[in-house]
Each structure stands twice: as structure tokens, then as C-alpha cells.
Design a protein around this motif. Structure first.
Motif, PDB file in Angstrom:
ATOM      1  N   GLU A 252       0.612  -1.057   0.038  1.00  0.00           N
ATOM      2  CA  GLU A 252       0.228  -0.694  -0.011  1.00  0.00           C
ATOM      3  C   GLU A 252       0.776   1.098   0.119  1.00  0.00           C
ATOM      4  OE1 GLU A 252      -3.753   0.113  -1.039  1.00  0.00           O
ATOM      5  OE2 GLU A 252      -3.452  -1.562   0.244  1.00  0.00           O
ATOM      6  N   ARG A 258       2.909  10.093  -3.064  1.00  0.00           N
ATOM      7  CA  ARG A 258       2.486  10.067  -2.466  1.00  0.00           C
ATOM      8  C   ARG A 258       2.744   9.199  -0.880  1.00  0.00           C
ATOM      9  NH1 ARG A 258      -3.440  13.754   0.372  1.00  0.00           N
ATOM     10  NH2 ARG A 258      -2.749  12.355   2.107  1.00  0.00           N
ATOM     11  N   GLY A 262       5.159   9.420   2.410  1.00  0.00           N
ATOM     12  CA  GLY A 262       4.742   9.585   3.742  1.00  0.00           C
ATOM     13  C   GLY A 262       5.547   8.066   4.476  1.00  0.00           C
ATOM     14  N   LEU A 265       9.020   9.117   5.512  1.00  0.00           N
ATOM     15  CA  LEU A 265       8.736   9.322   7.425  1.00  0.00           C
ATOM     16  C   LEU A 265       8.108   8.804   8.354  1.00  0.00           C
ATOM     17  CD1 LEU A 265       7.453  13.058   5.780  1.00  0.00           C
ATOM     18  CD2 LEU A 265       9.258  12.731   6.687  1.00  0.00           C
ATOM     19  N   ILE A 266       7.706   7.275   7.840  1.00  0.00           N
ATOM     20  CA  ILE A 266       7.073   6.803   9.214  1.00  0.00           C
ATOM     21  C   ILE A 266       7.688   5.654   8.790  1.00  0.00           C
ATOM     22  CG2 ILE A 266       4.892   7.495   8.690  1.00  0.00           C
ATOM     23  CD1 ILE A 266       4.247   4.584   7.356  1.00  0.00           C
TER      24      ILE A 266
ATOM     25  N   ALA B 259       7.089  11.425  12.375  1.00  0.00           N
ATOM     26  CA  ALA B 259       5.343  10.251  12.347  1.00  0.00           C
ATOM     27  C   ALA B 259       4.457  10.928  12.132  1.00  0.00           C
ATOM     28  CB  ALA B 259       5.215   9.681  13.230  1.00  0.00           C
ATOM     29  N   GLY B 262       3.872  12.246   8.088  1.00  0.00           N
ATOM     30  CA  GLY B 262       3.974  10.552   7.501  1.00  0.00           C
ATOM     31  C   GLY B 262       2.932   9.825   7.409  1.00  0.00           C
ATOM     32  N   LEU B 264      -0.263  11.624   8.140  1.00  0.00           N
ATOM     33  CA  LEU B 264      -1.583  12.161   7.101  1.00  0.00           C
ATOM     34  C   LEU B 264      -1.128  11.987   5.868  1.00  0.00           C
ATOM     35  CD1 LEU B 264      -0.936  15.589   8.907  1.00  0.00           C
ATOM     36  CD2 LEU B 264      -3.460  14.484   8.961  1.00  0.00           C
ATOM     37  N   LEU B 265       0.291  11.698   4.909  1.00  0.00           N
ATOM     38  CA  LEU B 265       0.408  11.258   3.718  1.00  0.00           C
ATOM     39  C   LEU B 265      -0.014   9.717   3.412  1.00  0.00           C
ATOM     40  CD1 LEU B 265       4.056  12.830   3.153  1.00  0.00           C
ATOM     41  CD2 LEU B 265       2.042  13.624   2.097  1.00  0.00           C
ATOM     42  N   ILE B 266       0.174   8.676   4.086  1.00  0.00           N
ATOM     43  CA  ILE B 266       0.073   7.771   3.868  1.00  0.00           C
ATOM     44  C   ILE B 266      -2.112   7.803   4.379  1.00  0.00           C
ATOM     45  CG2 ILE B 266       2.631   6.696   4.363  1.00  0.00           C
ATOM     46  CD1 ILE B 266       1.083   5.162   6.767  1.00  0.00           C
ATOM     47  N   LYS B 267      -2.546   8.059   5.243  1.00  0.00           N
ATOM     48  CA  LYS B 267      -3.450   8.227   5.401  1.00  0.00           C
ATOM     49  C   LYS B 267      -4.201   7.552   4.013  1.00  0.00           C
ATOM     50  CE  LYS B 267      -6.992  10.083   8.647  1.00  0.00           C
ATOM     51  NZ  LYS B 267      -6.979  11.587   9.123  1.00  0.00           N
ATOM     52  N   PRO B 268      -4.509   7.915   2.646  1.00  0.00           N
ATOM     53  CA  PRO B 268      -5.614   6.876   2.416  1.00  0.00           C
ATOM     54  C   PRO B 268      -4.738   6.557   1.625  1.00  0.00           C
ATOM     55  CG  PRO B 268      -4.540   9.759   1.244  1.00  0.00           C
ATOM     56  CD  PRO B 268      -3.964   8.744   2.722  1.00  0.00           C
ATOM     57  N   ALA B 269      -3.790   5.534   1.822  1.00  0.00           N
ATOM     58  CA  ALA B 269      -3.332   4.255   1.253  1.00  0.00           C
ATOM     59  C   ALA B 269      -4.102   3.697   2.612  1.00  0.00           C
ATOM     60  CB  ALA B 269      -1.760   4.228   1.296  1.00  0.00           C
ATOM     61  N   LEU B 270      -3.672   4.204   4.117  1.00  0.00           N
ATOM     62  CA  LEU B 270      -4.325   3.090   5.528  1.00  0.00           C
ATOM     63  C   LEU B 270      -5.275   2.985   5.173  1.00  0.00           C
ATOM     64  CD1 LEU B 270      -1.952   2.667   7.444  1.00  0.00           C
ATOM     65  CD2 LEU B 270      -2.901   4.104   8.929  1.00  0.00           C
TER      66      LEU B 270
END
Lengths: 332, 332
Positions: A252, A258, A262, A265-266, B259, B262, B264-270
Motif C-alpha cells: 500500500e 504521496r 509518507g 517518513l514513518i 511520524a 508521514g 497524514l500522507l499515508i492516510k488514504p493508503a491506510l
């Protein structure tokens, strides 16, 4: 004190086993017997250290793999690294065995070669399940026995209790029974009868009742008692889920620019998170109920995990865990 | 066609049940019977739609909760939303029951009020486990029966097979037996004997052998057959692990500014990832082996999940799943 290491078992054998043995010798001041192909072991030893004191090699030309049928392998492969290590312990030439090889073969060998403690009908394997608080629970039996009787589960609780008290320094381990509901009357015949025994025992066991599988990672119990079929299902479902989620998450995080940024960063946070599920920290799984100390290190053990598994063996021996188990079993 | 909905069961009752009922009426052109407290249901109905056609209310003043003892609740709470819905089906005033309430009560009610299909000794509950490929597997039995006999597991396989063929449109569902190893001889008495039956059956079942718990999320089987104690352990371990990992991940993503950004950026992927484990998409768990169609929607169902559970019921009825089960059971 002398620890026999099955140098040929595990995904990273013999390298991780040999190096882990050296680390343990240095840190715990113990003697290490490396059982396996002398040539291979020697090469790694010479690459890894210039100090060969307190390390010996027990030459064994055969290897038992995960594909071997456990009982047959133990009976036939007399010149295997595992059988030779077990025999060394049986003959009092070593004080414990550590192996990262086939769990089935180690179990069969522990029972057939080393032998059961008086009064124990079924030795069990106790897997350490890390939880989200950085703690862990001992899942016993995690796969050695199927079709268990209530008396076996009672013995698993007694053995797990001594192990956590002596090796993990938990003063009064909370013992729970893996079940499909919290009420006393819930479960199958086995769990209902085991509940009765654990509730009314005269031994000082801190039995806290049933635990549902959903709560296992929540740190509510220190020992989770169950039949080996059930324990294996719990352990393997847990491992499989963690693995698949991490894999899925990785995919994912590669799905868009984007997400990729992300993801970078994580990364540290993700590693710290993954570390919580790191088996190598807590060492291996003890096989309890046999006369000598036998520790199963995780198949994927690196040298640090091997070192930690050896530490577990050392603590077991120092605290006479097997003597205490025999005493408790006699009084139960 | 008329579907009885237990409007008072579930975390989001009655709202999600009423709204899900309206959605299903509109989308599948079915009649909905909302069983429960008339006042409460009316209020939500009036807020949610101006069209009351094909929706009726079956007033019931009592509610069965998760704390009630299932069998006793079914016997005593005659004026409960669940018992009234079940009676409507029994008396042919409705064609199916959908409930998001207590699984135990629904199971007890399905057996006691609706009754078993001829030849079925143990009805079972089939949970849909989503996997990482966006597919799913039917885990049967996921908790209705403990101490199962091999013959029960054989029936679970037969029922699951018909369900997946008719309701999920899978031409030849791969049936696997949950076990602790892949070899035929592995497992406990129950699985070894069940393996023999499934291997030698004259029914056209696509039995692919044993599946280990580690492989369950990998999409290797369409139906996973097991005793209900084992199925419950698998299901709850899986749910608990997903939940704890997501919780832990969230905490980790709040642990530093880096973190957080990061995160926030991966939120949609998550979210897309989380969606893969979304139970609401696949609808509820069928209770198979009873005379009428009974669907257990997830306790946390929202209106979409309720709508999907009703769709499942509709497809079951249209495809005469219960008649086909009875026929197969007679020929086994």
C-alpha cells in the motif's frame, strides 16, 4: 556449565548458531558445544573469533530437516547434529540443548532421547507471544500435543508457572485458559473440566479464568493454557496475520508518490512498531516436562536470538527449573 | 419476498437496522419486516424516508442482549425482537431473518424456533474471512459447535460448498481442513478422521487437503472446515491481531512530528488497506443447517452492512440454498 547447540538447525544455520554460541560464551561465561559438520563449523569459528577457549565441536555428519518425519529421524539419523546434542545432554556431557531446527524432531528427541520427568505424561512446548505493551505471554501447549486430557493442561499450567517465575522473574504469573467465552461454563469438554481443576487446585497457581483469543495480545494473562492443536492455531493465525498485514502495508505504501513519501517518513516508527513483535528479544520456546533443559529457538533466529535462547537455557539450569517441576508434579 | 430484520440487535440498533432495511427494500425490491419497539422504529423511519411502502413493523417490547443466556433468553423473552422475527419466519409470514444481535441467541433461536434441516445434527455458523487479495474464505464452523464429530465437519463442508456456489458464485469452492500440518496424517483424532471422509466422499466436493492457520489470509482455500472451538480461536485471534496492530500503528504514528506528517500522507493508503478487512462488504455470517434462511450480521454493522446481509438472505432464498442442502445431506 555447558550448553549443546545444534549448529545445523534453522534458516541461518550454521552461521547464526556458531556466532550466537560465541556471543553467549563471552556474555554468560559458559562452555559451548557446537554439534554439526566440523568443517563448516570450524570455518565460521575461524572467521568469527580468534579465541577458541570454552568452545568445542561435536562432529555430526547428518542433518535433520523440516521434511524429515520427526520420530523416524531421531531413531535413524544417529549421526545428526540434533541427536548428538541430545545424547550429550543425556550422558551428562552437556547441561542443555538449544536448537533452531525442526520443532517436531526436537520434541520427539527430547522425549525419546532425554526422557520425560517423572509424573509428566506429556511434555509441552511454550511459545512466547509478544504483546503490544512490550510484554509477552507464554502459550502452552503451542503444538506438542493433540487430543489433550484436562490433566495434561493442568500440568502445562504448573510447568508454565514455574518457568515464568524462575526464568522470566514474574512473581505470580496470571494463568488463563484459552476459551471461546469468559464464563466458567463456556467451552468444550476439555476446557470446562480443566477450569474445574485449575479453580480448585491446592497448588499456589494464580488462575484468573478464561481468556478469549481476541484478548491474547492485550497483555491480560502471563500464561495461556490450551491443547496443542488449539495453541498451534492461535500461534500460527497470529504469525500469519502479522506477516500478511506487514506485507500488505508495504504494498500500500508503494501505491502512490504521496504514500511513498509518507512511507519514508514513518519508516522509523514502523520499525519500532515491528520491533514489538520481535521474537528474538525474548529468546526461544522451552520444551517443558523433559528431564533436561531443551530450548527451541525460532527457525529464523539470527545470532542475537541464538544468544538469547542460550541465556534462557542458562537461567533454567541455574534455577533448577526441572527439579522444581518434578517437585510440583509430585505434590499435585 | 419478505425479510424479517431484528431491529433491536447490534451496536448500532435500531438506527442502522432500520436504515439498512430501507436501503435493501429500495435496491432489492423486497418487503421488510422490522421487529422491535414500534415507537423507536417509527421515529427513525419517519426521519429516514417518506415512502413507507413494503415496510411493516412487528412490535416487540423486549430485547435480547449479549449478556442474556442464549437458550434461556429464547425460551423466556417471547416478546423480544429476535424471537418475534424468528416466529414470523417459522410461521411463513417472512422468508428469512437477519440479526446483528447476540450470536449465541440467534443460534439458539435458529435451532429451537426455526428447527434443523432433516439429517443435519449440528447447524453451523460460517464467517467470511477477508484476505489480502480482496477475496475471502468461509470459516465453518466459526463457533456454533464444540466437541464436533467428523460427521459434523463433513456436513459443514457440504453446506459451505452449496453456500459458496449459490450465494458467492464460486464454481468449485476449494475446501480445506484447518490443521496443524499439511500431511494427511497430521492433526488430532477429529481432523485425521475428517480428512478420510472428505477424501473419499462420492459427493462432488473439491477437497484440497489441510490448511495451516498461517496460510488462512493467503487465499489458498475458499472454505475452511473446522470444529467451532477451533474456528472461534482462529477468527478471534485474527480479529484481535488486526485490531491491536491498527491501534499500535496509530500510536506509533503519533509518536513524533515526523511520524505525524508521514501519517497524514499515508492516510488514504491506510484506509484503502483497512478496507480490505472490511466485514461490511461481504455481508454477514450465514447460519447453515436450519430450515429457513438466517443471517448473522456483524455486531458493529452500519446500514450498508445490514443492507448487504439482507442481500445475502435474498440470494439464499432465490437459490433455494436450504433445499439444496437437504438434498445433498440425503445423498451423503
Amino acid at each position: 556449565m555447558k550448553i549443546a547447540v545444534d549448529a545445523m538447525g534453522g534458516d541461518n544455520a550454521p552461521e547464526a548458531l556458531v556466532k550466537g554460541g560465541i556471543l553467549a560464551r563471552d556474555e554468560y561465561k559458559v562452555n559451548i558445544v557446537l554439534s554439526g559438520k566440523e568443517n563448516e563449523i570450524k570455518k565460521i569459528l575461524e572467521k568469527s573469533t580468534s579465541d577458541f577457549r570454552n568452545i568445542e565441536i561435536l562432529n555430526a555428519e547428518e542433518v535433520i530437516s523440516n521434511e524429515d518425519k520427526p520420530v523416524m529421524a531421531i531413531r535413524r539419523k544417529k549421526d545428526s547434529s540434533l541427536v548428538k546434542a541430545l545424547n550429550a545432554v543425556k550422558n551428562k556431557e552437556a547441561d542443555a540443548v538449544v536448537s533452531a531446527g525442526s520443532t517436531g524432531a526436537l520434541l520427539a528427541g527430547a522425549t525419546l532421547v532425554v526422557g520425560r520427568i517423572n509424573g509428566i505424561e506429556r511434555p509441552a512446548i511454550g511459545a512466547l507471544i509478544p504483546n503490544m505493551d512490550g510484554g509477552f505471554a507464554l502459550l502452552i501447549d503451542s503444538g506438542a500435543n493433540v487430543d489433550s486430557k484436562p490433566e495434561f493442561l493442568y500440568d502445562f499450567a504448573i510447568m508454565g508457572d514455574i518457568y515464568l517465575k524462575k526464568v522470566m522473574n514474574i512473581a505470580s504469573p496470571r494463568i488463563a485458559l484459552a476459551n471461546i467465552g469468559s464464563e466458567k461454563t463456556k467451552g468444550d469438554k476439555l476446557t470446562v473440566e480443566t477450569y474445574d481443576i485449575l479453580e480448585s487446585t491446592h497448588l499456589p497457581l494464580n488462575f484468573i479464568g478464561n481468556i478469549e483469543a481476541r484478548e491474547i495480545l492485550q497483555g491480560k494473562a502471563d500464561i495461556i493454557v490450551c491443547d496443542g492443536f488449539v495453541g498451534n492455531m492461535i500461534l500460527k493465525t497470529l504469525e500469519g496475520t502479522v506477516l500478511e498485514i506487514m506485507k500488505g502495508l508495504k504494498n500500500e505504501l508503494m501505491s502512490s508518490t504521496r504514500a511513498k513519501i509518507g512511507g519514508l517518513l514513518i519508516k522509523p516508527a514502523l520499525y519500532s512498531f515491528k520491533g514489538k513483535f520481535d521474537y528474538s528479544e525474548h529468546g526461544g520456546a522451552p520444551i517443558l516436562g523433559v528431564k533436561e533443559t531443551v530450548i527451541k529457538a525460532h527457525g529464523s533466529s539470527d545470532e542475537k536470538a541464538v544468544k538469547n535462547a542460550i541465556r534462557q537455557a542458562v537461567i533454567c539450569i541455574e534455577n533448577k527449573v526441572n527439579d522444581l517441576i518434578e517437585e510440583s508434579i509430585m505434590r499435585r
